[in-house]
Design a protein around this motif. Structure first.
Motif, PDB file in Angstrom:
ATOM      1  N   THR B 161       6.679  18.916   3.216  1.00 22.43           N
ATOM      2  CA  THR B 161       7.950  19.453   2.701  1.00 22.43           C
ATOM      3  C   THR B 161       9.113  18.598   3.206  1.00 22.43           C
ATOM      4  O   THR B 161       8.970  17.810   4.131  1.00 22.43           O
ATOM      5  CB  THR B 161       8.233  20.895   3.169  1.00 22.43           C
ATOM      6  N   CYS B 163      12.880  19.175   4.706  1.00 27.14           N
ATOM      7  CA  CYS B 163      13.734  20.234   5.243  1.00 27.14           C
ATOM      8  C   CYS B 163      15.142  19.702   5.498  1.00 27.14           C
ATOM      9  O   CYS B 163      15.423  19.155   6.569  1.00 27.14           O
ATOM     10  CB  CYS B 163      13.136  20.798   6.526  1.00 27.14           C
ATOM     11  N   GLU B 166      20.581  23.813   5.414  1.00 26.82           N
ATOM     12  CA  GLU B 166      20.709  24.880   6.407  1.00 26.82           C
ATOM     13  C   GLU B 166      21.682  25.929   5.890  1.00 26.82           C
ATOM     14  O   GLU B 166      22.565  25.619   5.075  1.00 26.82           O
ATOM     15  CB  GLU B 166      21.204  24.294   7.737  1.00 26.82           C
ATOM     16  N   THR B 178      20.549  21.753  13.193  1.00 28.24           N
ATOM     17  CA  THR B 178      19.221  21.860  13.802  1.00 28.24           C
ATOM     18  C   THR B 178      19.146  20.839  14.945  1.00 28.24           C
ATOM     19  O   THR B 178      19.515  19.675  14.771  1.00 28.24           O
ATOM     20  CB  THR B 178      18.125  21.619  12.740  1.00 28.24           C
ATOM     21  N   LYS B 194      16.028  26.306   8.485  1.00 29.96           N
ATOM     22  CA  LYS B 194      16.140  25.552   7.230  1.00 29.96           C
ATOM     23  C   LYS B 194      15.879  26.494   6.057  1.00 29.96           C
ATOM     24  O   LYS B 194      14.946  27.317   6.105  1.00 29.96           O
ATOM     25  CB  LYS B 194      15.103  24.408   7.221  1.00 29.96           C
ATOM     26  N   ILE B 197      13.410  25.708   1.285  1.00 32.83           N
ATOM     27  CA  ILE B 197      12.341  24.724   1.469  1.00 32.83           C
ATOM     28  C   ILE B 197      11.230  24.999   0.458  1.00 32.83           C
ATOM     29  O   ILE B 197      10.458  25.947   0.604  1.00 32.83           O
ATOM     30  CB  ILE B 197      11.800  24.776   2.918  1.00 32.83           C
ATOM     31  N   GLY B 200       7.187  25.560   1.165  1.00 28.49           N
ATOM     32  CA  GLY B 200       7.249  25.542   2.629  1.00 28.49           C
ATOM     33  C   GLY B 200       6.124  26.243   3.351  1.00 28.49           C
ATOM     34  O   GLY B 200       5.913  26.018   4.554  1.00 28.49           O
ATOM     35  N   HIS B 210       6.336  19.164   7.935  1.00 26.04           N
ATOM     36  CA  HIS B 210       7.743  19.264   7.539  1.00 26.04           C
ATOM     37  C   HIS B 210       8.506  18.023   7.976  1.00 26.04           C
ATOM     38  O   HIS B 210       8.421  17.619   9.135  1.00 26.04           O
ATOM     39  CB  HIS B 210       8.367  20.505   8.173  1.00 26.04           C
ATOM     40  N   VAL B 212      11.957  16.941   8.808  1.00 31.15           N
ATOM     41  CA  VAL B 212      13.114  17.765   9.169  1.00 31.15           C
ATOM     42  C   VAL B 212      14.294  16.891   9.597  1.00 31.15           C
ATOM     43  O   VAL B 212      14.151  16.020  10.462  1.00 31.15           O
ATOM     44  CB  VAL B 212      12.726  18.717  10.333  1.00 31.15           C
ATOM     45  N   THR B 249       7.724  31.295   9.211  1.00 30.10           N
ATOM     46  CA  THR B 249       8.143  31.497   7.830  1.00 30.10           C
ATOM     47  C   THR B 249       8.933  32.793   7.779  1.00 30.10           C
ATOM     48  O   THR B 249       8.365  33.885   7.820  1.00 30.10           O
ATOM     49  CB  THR B 249       6.922  31.555   6.901  1.00 30.10           C
ATOM     50  N   HIS B 265      12.295  30.099   3.682  1.00 28.64           N
ATOM     51  CA  HIS B 265      13.242  30.002   4.786  1.00 28.64           C
ATOM     52  C   HIS B 265      12.383  29.809   6.032  1.00 28.64           C
ATOM     53  O   HIS B 265      11.544  30.656   6.345  1.00 28.64           O
ATOM     54  CB  HIS B 265      14.053  31.296   4.847  1.00 28.64           C
ATOM     55  N   LEU B 266      12.563  28.677   6.721  1.00 21.34           N
ATOM     56  CA  LEU B 266      11.731  28.369   7.887  1.00 21.34           C
ATOM     57  C   LEU B 266      12.571  28.389   9.168  1.00 21.34           C
ATOM     58  O   LEU B 266      13.707  27.927   9.191  1.00 21.34           O
ATOM     59  CB  LEU B 266      11.086  26.987   7.742  1.00 21.34           C
TER      60      LEU B 266
END
Lengths: 604, 604
Positions: B161, B163, B166, B178, B194, B197, B200, B210, B212, B249, B265-266
């Motif tokens: 993914t 990321c 935000e 982050t 994040k 996503i 995700g 990920h 990021v 998650t 949304h992670l």
């Protein structure tokens, strides 16, 4: 969730200041009403909408109407809309006192219904169709039909529907095949299928009164053989007892929007026991239906303008609360040390908000104007004046239905875009409005059909007299606006566009004169977009002219910013929307025909 | 349900005839591929899509991804897409043999992915993001990261993914917060949130990798302090055992479209045990991400073109099967005795179908062109040529992302309209495509952001060199087309539009030169619409020119109708779409600034 769905000041400004409700109130019919009483009515509708409609708009989408055990289950607020709405006069408002109504001007009733639509577009249709079908009975039905059905419809106990569309016919009403067989007992036996019947069945009405288009056996083919019938779900006897009338709820169409407003498939006479009563004379059904159609089309434009209003306010609120990004400094760079700005300060966001405002407020003004014409045509005494407003109404109706629907959908899409990724999420309301409004370019005659009506019928009506009348109205606004130096430029521009419109119309009518009707109408939809756009430029110049007048004379009901905002939005329309007519004129003046089917099919 | 979602002949025509894949195949990198082997690859993708993707498109909408017990539950076909797709090279296709790829040209891979997207736009994203994140590791990661992650990603066992976004920053990446804290063990501790996503989390990947964007403690503010990290959901040890890596998650966003494609949304490092590994150098993260962004933006344009293709074919099929109404006779009347006609024979329906065809085929051609530029820039040996195509790609990328998205949404809406009331019903697929495509103007930089990129950055790049190169390409097409008498008129028109574009650009750049960057960019979105439209006129003239050449020379791969259809659609574009640039130019050349925030807020 957003907590505002209309701007009450704008609504009142359009009603009282721009469209001068007092002129309408001159009629004897409205003698009991004045600004104060009407304001109270509108306030009560707003209060009702705040309490009973708006809080349920999302829930009605998430828990849509559905078919179960032969009926349709709808949200409990449908009951409130019908019964409380009935009590408040939201069904009977425009009816005569004699018929149990309030004799409200259509102009005011339209504003009230706009508030309801904006609060929750899934609900007012239940009342609106009951109103429309009761109106058909009042105008064309005999005393017995009136006595039996109308009072219970206006109180909201019984619901009414309009049954036009059939599966094999769609928009082509000449192909209606629902059958009506005369009997010796004063009624007809009805058999057939009707689809897309809004509000066609649910658990909250004791009875349904369907106004059904059908063909009496032996009737001529086409639209001239269609009659109108009252076909109740349950037949009332003289004592008011109800017997099932062989009307079956076959299904409830599941839709992408307006999911709380049920859309049914009804079967009539499956067991050969469905009785219908002729309304008015045989074979005149379509004429009756179309006499009511103007009201229905104003209602569609109004509903679309209302959804665009709700979407505008939801996206405006978001834009005023969401910090993101920075303003550009003079070197084109962004300074990361600087704090974030609210997104309402980004020009592209403002462009999207202003486009929404221009479309929804302009649409609302157009809709109120149509309602005013409606009132004038109904209540003015002078025959010539009456005819004038009847013609003006006929001419603008296709635009009143279409512009708010088509451009409203675009406006709502801009509203969604303002929210970025959140706009696509079901937690936010914008995506729902985006779905809800998509039916409006289809309702009550699609955009294609409205466009053919505008170009093919309305423009040519009485040798173009309606168009002459509209032109005169526009010229008057141009004259008014030209009094103000700041507005002269826009008045001039509108005058130029009017000349362009005449050129385009002349060119297109040439095809009709040569007998090439297919070509004449092949670009009817771009023509609709063209003429609506110019019409909206007129509407906006009028709105701005009244605002300028208030600023100049100091006769202000609202804050100065309010009036400046109207003038700014007019300028936005002239800068960002009106220039579309350049391209549309080029399309329309192009000799080449590219959309008429030829011998070879090139669509693959 | 509609059974066709692409026109394979059109796809091949664009790939081989219009865009001359053979030129791309000259590169050593592609020595193992020829038309025959590539055709087989495309056929196998079509067969896979017919069997494994298209049959599930409606089901994936009706049973959307959802969050449950800390993970996301997605449709079982996600597993097939990843594993079977992985096997077929649908993740690794464009990678070097060394990295486990097939060394396919981007041009061909784009066509393959277009087929997947058109069949079921809810599925290919899972593979596409895995591809994109693996590509980042291959290009910028060290050997250890490559060995640990890439093979399992390309096989589809592990998912990747991107990321970026935000909650507090949205599109404004300079506000990413982050945090990455260095440790002595070669990794960083990651903490942050994040959102949005895609892909995700779900039940079908053993691990998630990920990529990021985060800020190393003490990094400079703004975009220059952002670094890129590999943050796996589970940390693999040297033996390949997986340990949870404190990635949570938090939620799965519920959306109005692409509901089968999960959007999560992670949370990273809630328990202070989330480890991340730096990719490349510190503070260069955004640069790396943006080097990959061209591929991602081609993919967005491709996806939108693909949905528009599927919608076109669904509405075309309906129009060819649905009888309704009659053709007009020469007196403008309809004869009810005459049989109904199919709706494809109504000019307004044809207009809507041709608009869809013009938008989707044109978009597809533009997307393939971008992929070709991509291949050229990657594989050509000559430095100047390499740079030429790199610049051309940079310039058209914002349009490649935006035009198919914006106009595709309009095209799909026309597709829905072709079905009338049925288009609004969930039994038909059009309403789903209408929802699915609405995310594309938001994905990977909204239309507003793309427009600022186009006008504010790309046009001015290297003193406008990219624009000069594009102009030269367009001039060449004009010259080619001018060889054919029938096309001269269109070539001439395109030349005029090119001059108009120069005038508009000169006017706008004037603001930048005066240091008024906010005004310079305030109409960036209408400018995007303007320049894209002219670019598409070029694309269509090129398509038509190749068709005309085949007809004239007799070197035809397809039926004569096929080529005539392309020329007809070009004419449609020139009559109905290109004139929009008239109005857009007027907007852009207007001195007045109406969307820049002033002291008083007039938006109410």
């Amino acid at each position: 969730m957003a907590n505002q769905y209309i701007d009450f000041e704008t609504l009142k400004y359009l009603l009282y200041d721009v469209h001068q409700l007092e002129d309408v109130l001159q009629a004897d019919r409205f003698a009991d009403h004045d600004k104060e009483s009407l304001d109270m009515f509108l306030e009560s509708v707003k209060e009702f909408s705040d309490r009973e409609l708006f809080p349920y708009v999302k829930e009605m989408d998430e828990k849509p109407a559905y078919h179960k055990d032969g009926t349709v289950i709808v949200h409990p607020q449908v009951d409130v809309m019908m019964k409380k709405g009935g009590e408040m006069g939201l069904i009977s408002g425009t009816f005569d006192y004699d018929a149990g109504g309030l004799q409200l001007p259509m102009t005011v009733f339209t504003c009230a219904a706009f508030i309801l639509d904006a609060a929750n577009n899934h609900l007012p249709g239940y009342a609106g169709l009951t109103l429309g079908s009761a109106e058909l009975i009042v105008h064309f039905g005999n005393k017995e039909l009136n006595d039996t059905y109308v009072p219970k419809m206006l109180s909201g106990e019984w619901a009414g529907t309009m049954c036009l569309t059939e599966p094999q016919a769609g928009s082509s009403l000449s192909d209606v095949v629902t059958k009506a067989t005369p009997t010796d007992d004063g009624y007809y036996k009805i058999s057939g299928q009707k689809i897309f019947i809004s509000g066609g069945d649910h658990q909250y009405a004791d009875n349904f009164v369907h106004l059904v288009l059908a063909r009496i056996e032996g009737a001529p083919a086409g639209t001239k053989g269609i009659s109108l019938f009252v076909v109740p779900k349950k037949r009332p006897d003289v004592n008011g007892n109800l017997t099932p009338n062989d009307v079956t709820t076959v299904a409830d169409f599941q839709k992408v929007g307006q999911r709380g407003y049920c859309t049914t498939h009804l079967g009539f006479g499956d067991a050969d026991d469905c009785q219908g009563w002729l309304v008015g004379e045989a074979h005149h059904g379509l004429k009756y239906m179309f006499l009511m159609m103007n009201g229905a089309r104003i209602a569609v434009g109004r509903g679309a303008a209302a959804i665009a209003s709700a979407a505008y306010h939801a996206s405006l609120q978001y834009a005023k609360e969401r910090p993101q990004g920075r303003k550009l400094s003079s070197d084109g760079k962004k300074n990361p040390e600087q704090g974030q700005t609210l997104i309402i300060n980004h020009p592209d966001v403002r462009r999207m908000l202003l486009q929404q405002k221009a479309v929804y407020e302009g649409s609302l003004s157009l809709v109120i104007l149509a309602a005013k014409y409606y009132d004038f045509k109904e209540t003015l005494q002078d025959k010539e004046e009456k005819e004038k407003y009847a013609l003006l109404l006929e001419l603008i109706i296709p635009m009143v239905k279409t512009y708010p629907s088509e451009m409203g959908a675009e406006a709502v899409s801009n509203g969604l875009q303002v929210l970025g990724g959140y706009g696509f999420c079901t937690d936010f309301i914008l995506q729902q409005y985006y779905r809800d409004i998509r039916i409006f370019p289809i309702y009550e005659g699609t955009t294609g059909i409205q466009s053919q009506d505008l170009l093919g019928r309305k423009l040519l009506m009485e040798n173009g007299k309606a168009l002459q009348l509209l032109t005169a109205e526009i010229m008057q606004t141009i004259q008014e606006a030209s009094k103000y130096d700041d507005l002269k430029k826009y008045a001039l521009k509108l005058g130029e566009k009017l000349q362009l419109a005449q050129k385009v119309i002349g060119f297109l009518v040439g095809f009709a004169q040569k007998g090439d009707y297919e070509r004449f109408l092949s670009d009817a939809t771009p023509f609709m977009e063209f003429l609506s756009n110019i019409t909206m430029a007129w509407i906006w110049l009028d709105v701005a002219s009244h605002a300028k007048n208030a600023l100049v004379t100091g006769q202000k009901t609202y804050a100065e910013d309010f009036y400046e905002s109207k003038i700014h939005t007019m300028k936005f329309f002239y800068k960002y929307e009106l220039p579309k007519t350049n391209g549309l004129a080029e399309i329309l003046l192009d000799e080449e025909a590219l959309t008429i089917a030829g011998e070879k099919e090139i669509l693959n």
